[in-house]
Write a protein that holds these residues in place. Structure first.
Motif, PDB file in Angstrom:
ATOM      1  N   GLY A 181       0.815  -1.204   0.000  1.00 36.03           N
ATOM      2  CA  GLY A 181       0.000   0.000   0.000  1.00 36.03           C
ATOM      3  C   GLY A 181       0.844   1.247   0.000  1.00 36.03           C
ATOM      4  N   VAL A 182       0.407   2.224   0.776  1.00 39.58           N
ATOM      5  CA  VAL A 182       1.084   3.517   0.790  1.00 39.58           C
ATOM      6  C   VAL A 182       1.186   4.018   2.231  1.00 39.58           C
ATOM      7  N   GLN A 183       2.280   4.677   2.517  1.00 42.59           N
ATOM      8  CA  GLN A 183       2.465   5.320   3.804  1.00 42.59           C
ATOM      9  C   GLN A 183       2.539   6.817   3.532  1.00 42.59           C
ATOM     10  N   VAL A 184       1.611   7.562   4.119  1.00 41.71           N
ATOM     11  CA  VAL A 184       1.506   8.993   3.892  1.00 41.71           C
ATOM     12  C   VAL A 184       1.979   9.730   5.135  1.00 41.71           C
ATOM     13  N   LYS A 185       2.835  10.716   4.919  1.00 45.08           N
ATOM     14  CA  LYS A 185       3.354  11.519   6.015  1.00 45.08           C
ATOM     15  C   LYS A 185       2.757  12.920   5.929  1.00 45.08           C
ATOM     16  N   THR A 186       2.279  13.412   7.075  1.00 43.78           N
ATOM     17  CA  THR A 186       1.781  14.786   7.164  1.00 43.78           C
ATOM     18  C   THR A 186       2.574  15.498   8.248  1.00 43.78           C
ATOM     19  N   ASN A 187       2.272  16.760   8.440  1.00 47.64           N
ATOM     20  CA  ASN A 187       2.943  17.509   9.501  1.00 47.64           C
ATOM     21  C   ASN A 187       2.472  17.076  10.889  1.00 47.64           C
ATOM     22  N   LYS A 188       1.463  16.193  10.969  1.00 44.44           N
ATOM     23  CA  LYS A 188       0.938  15.758  12.262  1.00 44.44           C
ATOM     24  C   LYS A 188       0.996  14.250  12.484  1.00 44.44           C
ATOM     25  N   GLY A 189       1.476  13.496  11.506  1.00 41.29           N
ATOM     26  CA  GLY A 189       1.536  12.058  11.711  1.00 41.29           C
ATOM     27  C   GLY A 189       1.829  11.279  10.451  1.00 41.29           C
ATOM     28  N   VAL A 190       1.795   9.948  10.601  1.00 41.80           N
ATOM     29  CA  VAL A 190       2.032   9.028   9.490  1.00 41.80           C
ATOM     30  C   VAL A 190       0.833   8.090   9.416  1.00 41.80           C
ATOM     31  N   TYR A 191       0.306   7.891   8.209  1.00 41.67           N
ATOM     32  CA  TYR A 191      -0.868   7.051   7.997  1.00 41.67           C
ATOM     33  C   TYR A 191      -0.548   5.990   6.956  1.00 41.67           C
ATOM     34  N   SER A 192      -1.059   4.781   7.188  1.00 40.68           N
ATOM     35  CA  SER A 192      -0.876   3.696   6.227  1.00 40.68           C
ATOM     36  C   SER A 192      -2.229   3.324   5.647  1.00 40.68           C
ATOM     37  N   SER A 193      -2.253   3.025   4.367  1.00 41.18           N
ATOM     38  CA  SER A 193      -3.501   2.618   3.717  1.00 41.18           C
ATOM     39  C   SER A 193      -3.193   1.807   2.467  1.00 41.18           C
ATOM     40  N   LYS A 194      -4.234   1.224   1.914  1.00 38.69           N
ATOM     41  CA  LYS A 194      -4.075   0.469   0.675  1.00 38.69           C
ATOM     42  C   LYS A 194      -4.094   1.401  -0.539  1.00 38.69           C
ATOM     43  N   TYR A 195      -4.802   2.522  -0.410  1.00 38.40           N
ATOM     44  CA  TYR A 195      -5.000   3.417  -1.546  1.00 38.40           C
ATOM     45  C   TYR A 195      -4.841   4.860  -1.121  1.00 38.40           C
ATOM     46  N   ILE A 196      -4.607   5.691  -2.123  1.00 40.51           N
ATOM     47  CA  ILE A 196      -4.494   7.132  -1.886  1.00 40.51           C
ATOM     48  C   ILE A 196      -5.244   7.843  -2.995  1.00 40.51           C
ATOM     49  N   VAL A 197      -5.950   8.919  -2.644  1.00 37.28           N
ATOM     50  CA  VAL A 197      -6.671   9.735  -3.613  1.00 37.28           C
ATOM     51  C   VAL A 197      -6.051  11.116  -3.576  1.00 37.28           C
ATOM     52  N   ASP A 198      -5.637  11.598  -4.729  1.00 38.74           N
ATOM     53  CA  ASP A 198      -5.064  12.930  -4.823  1.00 38.74           C
ATOM     54  C   ASP A 198      -6.092  13.837  -5.476  1.00 38.74           C
ATOM     55  N   GLY A 199      -6.759  14.638  -4.671  1.00 40.52           N
ATOM     56  CA  GLY A 199      -7.760  15.565  -5.184  1.00 40.52           C
ATOM     57  C   GLY A 199      -7.254  16.994  -5.143  1.00 40.52           C
ATOM     58  N   SER A 200      -5.963  17.177  -5.281  1.00 38.50           N
ATOM     59  CA  SER A 200      -5.376  18.514  -5.162  1.00 38.50           C
ATOM     60  C   SER A 200      -5.378  19.288  -6.479  1.00 38.50           C
ATOM     61  N   GLY A 201      -6.038  18.750  -7.486  1.00 40.10           N
ATOM     62  CA  GLY A 201      -6.126  19.462  -8.754  1.00 40.10           C
ATOM     63  C   GLY A 201      -4.867  19.323  -9.587  1.00 40.10           C
ATOM     64  N   ARG A 202      -4.644  20.312 -10.435  1.00 40.30           N
ATOM     65  CA  ARG A 202      -3.497  20.252 -11.346  1.00 40.30           C
ATOM     66  C   ARG A 202      -2.166  20.139 -10.636  1.00 40.30           C
ATOM     67  N   ALA A 203      -2.083  20.662  -9.432  1.00 42.42           N
ATOM     68  CA  ALA A 203      -0.821  20.622  -8.693  1.00 42.42           C
ATOM     69  C   ALA A 203      -0.389  19.186  -8.407  1.00 42.42           C
ATOM     70  N   SER A 204      -1.350  18.296  -8.220  1.00 37.23           N
ATOM     71  CA  SER A 204      -1.070  16.882  -7.940  1.00 37.23           C
ATOM     72  C   SER A 204       0.037  16.732  -6.911  1.00 37.23           C
ATOM     73  N   ILE A 205      -0.129  17.410  -5.785  1.00 41.98           N
ATOM     74  CA  ILE A 205       0.943  17.439  -4.792  1.00 41.98           C
ATOM     75  C   ILE A 205       1.314  16.066  -4.259  1.00 41.98           C
ATOM     76  N   VAL A 206       0.353  15.154  -4.244  1.00 43.60           N
ATOM     77  CA  VAL A 206       0.609  13.833  -3.684  1.00 43.60           C
ATOM     78  C   VAL A 206       1.228  12.901  -4.714  1.00 43.60           C
ATOM     79  N   THR A 207       0.652  12.859  -5.900  1.00 42.84           N
ATOM     80  CA  THR A 207       1.069  11.863  -6.887  1.00 42.84           C
ATOM     81  C   THR A 207       2.151  12.326  -7.858  1.00 42.84           C
ATOM     82  N   SER A 208       2.405  13.618  -7.957  1.00 39.27           N
ATOM     83  CA  SER A 208       3.411  14.105  -8.906  1.00 39.27           C
ATOM     84  C   SER A 208       4.779  13.444  -8.779  1.00 39.27           C
ATOM     85  N   PRO A 209       5.284  13.218  -7.575  1.00 44.39           N
ATOM     86  CA  PRO A 209       6.615  12.601  -7.483  1.00 44.39           C
ATOM     87  C   PRO A 209       6.667  11.160  -8.020  1.00 44.39           C
TER      88      PRO A 209
END
Length: 142
Positions: free
Chosen positions: A87-115
């Motif tokens: 799956g995926v491990q997501v890091k934020t400024n307040k914690g770390v989350y693990s999940s099977k899937y991730i949804v990037d709804g940040s628009g054209r910036a695609s801040i999550v999936t661009s890398p």
């Protein structure tokens, strides 16, 4: 279909949002305005679209998700993500989350999936992008 499946269609079609049966689009090649009739799009069940104020739509969608049991944590700032076979491990400024899937709804910036992927522009759609990928447990950023 997704809105009906989740039950959100009742909110969407409640009268708060403007139902549209078609729209004019500008053809940058011919400089013509072209009318697109939504009833001719092949989906007889949905021969229309809705015009929404994005901030209101996002608010309604978030509130609906919370009523259905989604845990919302905000504000949090996306820091990074790492994908693995599990799956995926997501890091934020307040914690770390693990999940099977991730949804990037940040628009054209695609801040999550661009890398993780290279976007290729489709010249027919000018600068519009949609990235859909990655199912049960998920993390979403908007």
């Amino acid at each position: 279909e997704v809105m009906k499946e989740t039950g959100f269609y009742d909110v969407l079609s409640s009268g708060k949002y403007i139902q549209k049966n078609g729209a004019y689009f500008f053809d940058s090649v011919t400089n013509d305005n072209i009318y697109f009739d939504f009833s001719k799009g092949g989906k007889a069940e949905f021969p229309h679209a809705y015009e929404v104020v994005r901030s209101e739509f996002d608010k309604d969608l978030l509130e609906y998700a919370q009523k259905k049991g989604v845990e919302v944590r905000q504000p949090e700032e996306f820091v990074g993500a790492e994908f693995s076979d599990f799956g995926v491990q997501v890091k934020t400024n307040k914690g770390v989350y693990s999940s099977k899937y991730i949804v990037d709804g940040s628009g054209r910036a695609s801040i999550v999936t661009s890398p993780f992927q290279k976007k290729v522009k489709n010249p027919f759609y000018i600068n519009n992008f949609a990235v859909v990928k990655l199912q049960a447990d998920f993390v979403a950023f908007f």
